[in-house]
Each structure stands twice: as C-alpha cells, then as structure tokens.
Scaffold this active site. Sequence first.
Site, short mmCIF file in Angstrom:
data_model
loop_
_atom_site.label_atom_id
_atom_site.label_comp_id
_atom_site.label_asym_id
_atom_site.label_seq_id
_atom_site.Cartn_x
_atom_site.Cartn_y
_atom_site.Cartn_z
N HIS A 148 0.87 -1.20 0.00
CA HIS A 148 0.00 0.00 0.00
C HIS A 148 0.89 1.24 0.00
CE1 HIS A 148 -3.96 -1.94 0.92
NE2 HIS A 148 -3.14 -2.90 1.38
N LYS A 181 -0.41 4.63 1.66
CA LYS A 181 -0.51 4.78 3.12
C LYS A 181 0.84 4.68 3.81
CE LYS A 181 -5.05 2.48 3.54
NZ LYS A 181 -5.15 1.56 2.39
N GLU A 195 -10.44 -10.81 5.82
CA GLU A 195 -9.32 -10.41 6.68
C GLU A 195 -9.86 -10.37 8.10
OE1 GLU A 195 -7.49 -6.73 5.54
OE2 GLU A 195 -5.90 -6.89 7.04
ZN LIG Z 1 -3.64 -4.85 1.87
#
Ligand SMILES: [Zn+2]
Length: 420
Positions: A76, A79, A227
């Site tokens: 990512h 982020k 998740e």
């Molecule tokens: Zn991820």
Amino acid sequence: MTDAPEVRTRADLVLRNVVLPSALCQGLPGTDLGDGLMRMDLAITDGRIAQPGPAQQVRDMGGRITLPGLIDAHVHLDKTLTVQRTGFARSGLAEAVGLAMADAPNRTAADLTARMDRAIGMAWRQGTVALRTHLDSMTAPDDSPAWQALAQMQARWQGRMVLEPVALMRIDRALEPGFATRCAQIAARGGLAGGYIPAEGCDPAAVDAFLIHAGHAGLAVDFHVDECLDPNAQGIATVLDAIARTGFDRPVTLGHCCALSAMDRPRALALAERMARAGVRVIALPLTNAFLMDRAPGTSPRLRGMTMVQELAALGVPVGFASDNVRDAFYPYGAYDLWEVFRQAVLTLQLEAAPQDWLPAIAARAGQVMGLEAGIIAPGAPADLIVFDARDWTDLMSRAHENRLVLRAGHPLDGAPAWT
Ligand SMILES: [Zn+2]
C-alpha cells in the site's frame, strides 16, 4: 549477404561458486548438493544470465546462497510511512481503517510522491524488482493524487522497479453511474480493479456488476477478502459465487483469506477446493496478519491469523507472501524486506521442513500472481540477484542478512557489503 551476428565467446562476468535453491533455478547445469540446493558458476552477459563459459571477469561467491530478484505482490504505497502521524491500531482492523481514513486529507501530491519514492527505494535496495500496490480510490484514477503520484514513480523507476496499481474501491461503486469510465481509466493506467470484501459478504448484485464491468474493461481483479477470524465468514464464497454467476475469466487474486484458518476444517477444505477449481491466486500477508488478527488491548492472541497456505498450495492454488502495510496504521513496522516477510511466514506457518518449496512465494509464484515472468534464475533472465552471506538453510533462515549483495543486470548496487 548480411554479416553473421557476432558470436559471443566470453561472458562479461562469471560468479563462481554460487549456491542456488533448485526451486528458483531452471535450465542451468550445476552440482546437486541435496537439501534443494545446487552449486554452479553463473555467467552474465549484457545484464542477463548466460550459458556457462569463459569470462572477462570472474568473482568467487564462496558458496553463498543466491536468490533472484524478489516480487512483492501486495503493498500500500499510498498509506506507507505514515505511522508517525496516524498512530497504529490497538484493537484491530476496524480501528486501523479509521486511523488511515482520518489521515487521507494529509495525502497531498508532494506527500505521496515523497513517501512512495522512499518506500520503493527501500524495496529496491533489498533486491525487490516488482511491487503491486493497492491505492485507495475514492475517485477515478484521473482525479486521484495517489494515481498521479504512482504514474510519476513509474516514470522515475522505469527499468528498475515494476509498479502495478490496484484500485482499492467500495464494491458497491459498481452500481453507481460512471463505474465503466472508472474501469477504463484503470485499464489505461495498466491497473487492476480491487476492493474490500467483508466477512458478511457483499450485495451479490454489486459483486456481479463489479466483475462484469472489470471484465468488459479487460481488468484482472485483486480483493482484500475475509481479513478476519470469523468462522462463518462469507467473503471468499461471495467472490466465488460471483465468478460462477458472471463467468468472469480474468485473473482473480484474493489477499488475506485469514478466516479459512478459523473455520471448521471440512468447511475450510471444501472452500479451498472451490478456490482451486475457480483458479484464484492467494496472497498471504504474514506481518500485518500477525499484527492485526486476534488483537484486543490487554489480551494475548490465541490464533495465528494466517490463511491455510499448505492446504491451498497442495490443491494447486498459487500462493504468494507479501509485505502489505509498512509503517502505517495497519502495521507500524517493516522495511519492504521480503526476506523478513519470508522468515515470518516460515515461522508462523511452520514451513521449516522444506523452506525451499516456499521461496517461490516471494519470487516466481508471486510473479505468476502478477503475470510477470520473473523471480527465476534461468538462461536469458535478467541478472537480478541477491547474494546472502550464508551457505546453508539454517544460517540463511537464522538471520536478517541486511548485509546482502544485490545485483541488478549483473551490477552491484552501491554500498557493497564488507564480506565482498
Ligand atoms: Zn492490503
């Protein structure tokens, strides 16, 4: 009559006495050392692996274990390296999402390019050659600072790092006007469509529309799915049902799939068999999963949080390991070091009986997930190599090896380690 092409009689460089895992090596003669290792001399010509022969220059590698350039198929970059301003989640995934969303206004163009460039540099110095990065996509790519920053990085790192974007979107955006345009923009930028599928699943009409639009645009998809450690999670089944209904025939990658490890075993195995039949690929994320799963303040985790990689691999599902979050609200540490990811995977998933069988999960198999022919040492392949100061599995697996030697197209990166 044209001139005959020049016949090379001498390689530019021979790395003498390297030891390669046979799982990551094709078409090269060597001495089988047992334990999944082969010793050989590795010739390099014009930046690529060549057939063995005499060379202009010879370097003795002293029997050190050497891997190909590695592939990180789930990160990512938008982020990353924000933990100093976001803090990190104490109570799990939902808190991390909230912290990251609160930071979104800080992700300006200048902020994104500076952090992405630093992150890619960290990966590059440690021998990674390709990154698939999810990008939060509240808007279409043409209006997104994150996508624009990534395009700058693709130009800046051209020839050094493959950067493949995935649009991380709400699944029900597929029911909104303009989604086809959004998919066309993603396709024009060489990306994939992605999103988060929660444990309770999604509106089947939205998932169907998502896949139909993605298919029309020629997009592969990559979902964050299950998740969580909910034994009744429906996310994976939601995706498989939608694939079956829509006939979606582009590559499907499922990241996380942690809930498989919490389901009762017959149900989990039946789902894994469906995943194999559907031809999906799976990416497990050892560092972030270990950090976020079964997490609550003041209590010790009882579950490991990783998906059932051994069973999936035995069924023929390509399984990769990747970094996921690095120094952000979801995981406060990390350094884009796939060797660290691999060691954590081996420990958490108890894979030490045959680590060589799992190395492709950060190399050729992760490349397969990304559709890249990379992560293998073979004649004609780029001479992108990582030489570790270790001569057997025990020593290799026991240390972080920050002093590794990274070669790109046969040339060492700056700052060669002391042992060279
Ligand atoms: Zn991820």
